[in-house]
Design a protein around this motif. Sequence first.
Motif, PDB file in Angstrom:
ATOM      1  N   MET A 169       0.855  -1.457  -0.415  1.00  0.00           N
ATOM      2  CA  MET A 169       0.123  -0.101   0.079  1.00  0.00           C
ATOM      3  C   MET A 169       1.106   1.331  -0.262  1.00  0.00           C
ATOM      4  O   MET A 169       0.488   2.278  -0.977  1.00  0.00           O
ATOM      5  CB  MET A 169      -0.724  -0.498   0.916  1.00  0.00           C
ATOM      6  N   PHE A 170       1.853   1.201   0.826  1.00  0.00           N
ATOM      7  CA  PHE A 170       2.756   2.340   0.556  1.00  0.00           C
ATOM      8  C   PHE A 170       3.815   2.499  -0.311  1.00  0.00           C
ATOM      9  O   PHE A 170       4.190   3.702  -1.019  1.00  0.00           O
ATOM     10  CB  PHE A 170       3.818   2.087   1.733  1.00  0.00           C
ATOM     11  N   LYS A 171       4.240   1.622  -1.467  1.00  0.00           N
ATOM     12  CA  LYS A 171       4.448   1.613  -2.991  1.00  0.00           C
ATOM     13  C   LYS A 171       3.548   2.360  -3.484  1.00  0.00           C
ATOM     14  O   LYS A 171       3.689   3.530  -4.259  1.00  0.00           O
ATOM     15  CB  LYS A 171       5.260   0.539  -3.223  1.00  0.00           C
ATOM     16  N   VAL A 172       2.219   2.390  -3.574  1.00  0.00           N
ATOM     17  CA  VAL A 172       1.149   2.651  -4.311  1.00  0.00           C
ATOM     18  C   VAL A 172       1.579   3.838  -4.378  1.00  0.00           C
ATOM     19  O   VAL A 172       1.594   4.962  -4.867  1.00  0.00           O
ATOM     20  CB  VAL A 172      -0.644   1.775  -4.197  1.00  0.00           C
ATOM     21  N   LEU A 173       1.244   4.608  -2.874  1.00  0.00           N
ATOM     22  CA  LEU A 173       0.888   6.138  -2.559  1.00  0.00           C
ATOM     23  C   LEU A 173       2.112   6.370  -2.868  1.00  0.00           C
ATOM     24  O   LEU A 173       2.457   7.653  -3.350  1.00  0.00           O
ATOM     25  CB  LEU A 173       0.706   5.773  -0.726  1.00  0.00           C
ATOM     26  N   LEU A 174       3.382   5.767  -2.783  1.00  0.00           N
ATOM     27  CA  LEU A 174       4.802   6.402  -2.870  1.00  0.00           C
ATOM     28  C   LEU A 174       4.727   6.335  -4.417  1.00  0.00           C
ATOM     29  O   LEU A 174       5.147   7.917  -4.835  1.00  0.00           O
ATOM     30  CB  LEU A 174       5.634   5.729  -2.576  1.00  0.00           C
ATOM     31  N   TRP A 175       3.867   5.858  -5.185  1.00  0.00           N
ATOM     32  CA  TRP A 175       4.309   5.983  -7.055  1.00  0.00           C
ATOM     33  C   TRP A 175       3.299   7.271  -7.194  1.00  0.00           C
ATOM     34  O   TRP A 175       3.541   7.818  -8.121  1.00  0.00           O
ATOM     35  CB  TRP A 175       4.278   3.863  -7.164  1.00  0.00           C
ATOM     36  N   ALA A 176       2.139   7.250  -6.778  1.00  0.00           N
ATOM     37  CA  ALA A 176       0.778   7.975  -6.730  1.00  0.00           C
ATOM     38  C   ALA A 176       1.897   9.917  -6.452  1.00  0.00           C
ATOM     39  O   ALA A 176       1.715  10.141  -7.628  1.00  0.00           O
ATOM     40  CB  ALA A 176      -0.222   7.649  -6.266  1.00  0.00           C
ATOM     41  N   LEU A 177       2.773   9.505  -5.741  1.00  0.00           N
ATOM     42  CA  LEU A 177       2.567  11.332  -5.267  1.00  0.00           C
ATOM     43  C   LEU A 177       3.869  11.559  -6.591  1.00  0.00           C
ATOM     44  O   LEU A 177       4.135  12.909  -6.888  1.00  0.00           O
ATOM     45  CB  LEU A 177       3.104  10.777  -3.684  1.00  0.00           C
ATOM     46  N   ALA A 178       4.790  10.558  -6.726  1.00  0.00           N
ATOM     47  CA  ALA A 178       6.110  10.918  -7.426  1.00  0.00           C
ATOM     48  C   ALA A 178       4.897  11.069  -9.229  1.00  0.00           C
ATOM     49  O   ALA A 178       6.183  11.849  -9.807  1.00  0.00           O
ATOM     50  CB  ALA A 178       7.059   9.377  -7.679  1.00  0.00           C
TER      51      ALA A 178
END
Length: 79
Positions: A1-10
């Motif tokens: 879940m954290f990776k998805v948010l990080l990619w979305a933010l990037a």
Amino acid sequence: MFKVLLWALAIYMLYRFIFGFVVPVSKTASQIKQKMSEMQQQQAFQQHEYARQQEQQQQKSAASPTPKKDDYLDFEEVK
């Protein structure tokens, strides 16, 4: 879940950078280039017109008769 948010933010930050900075700068640069070329064309036209006017004036002065020496009266200045 954290990776998805990080990619979305990037992806969001990249999107903001491209459309908030890169695109406006490139549009402005192209507008400046266009205005510069217009100014150069206008300056070249004005220089051409100035040269043409100078040439016409030279032709008029060459075509006008030179005054004869007999046309002038000598006079003495009275003090």
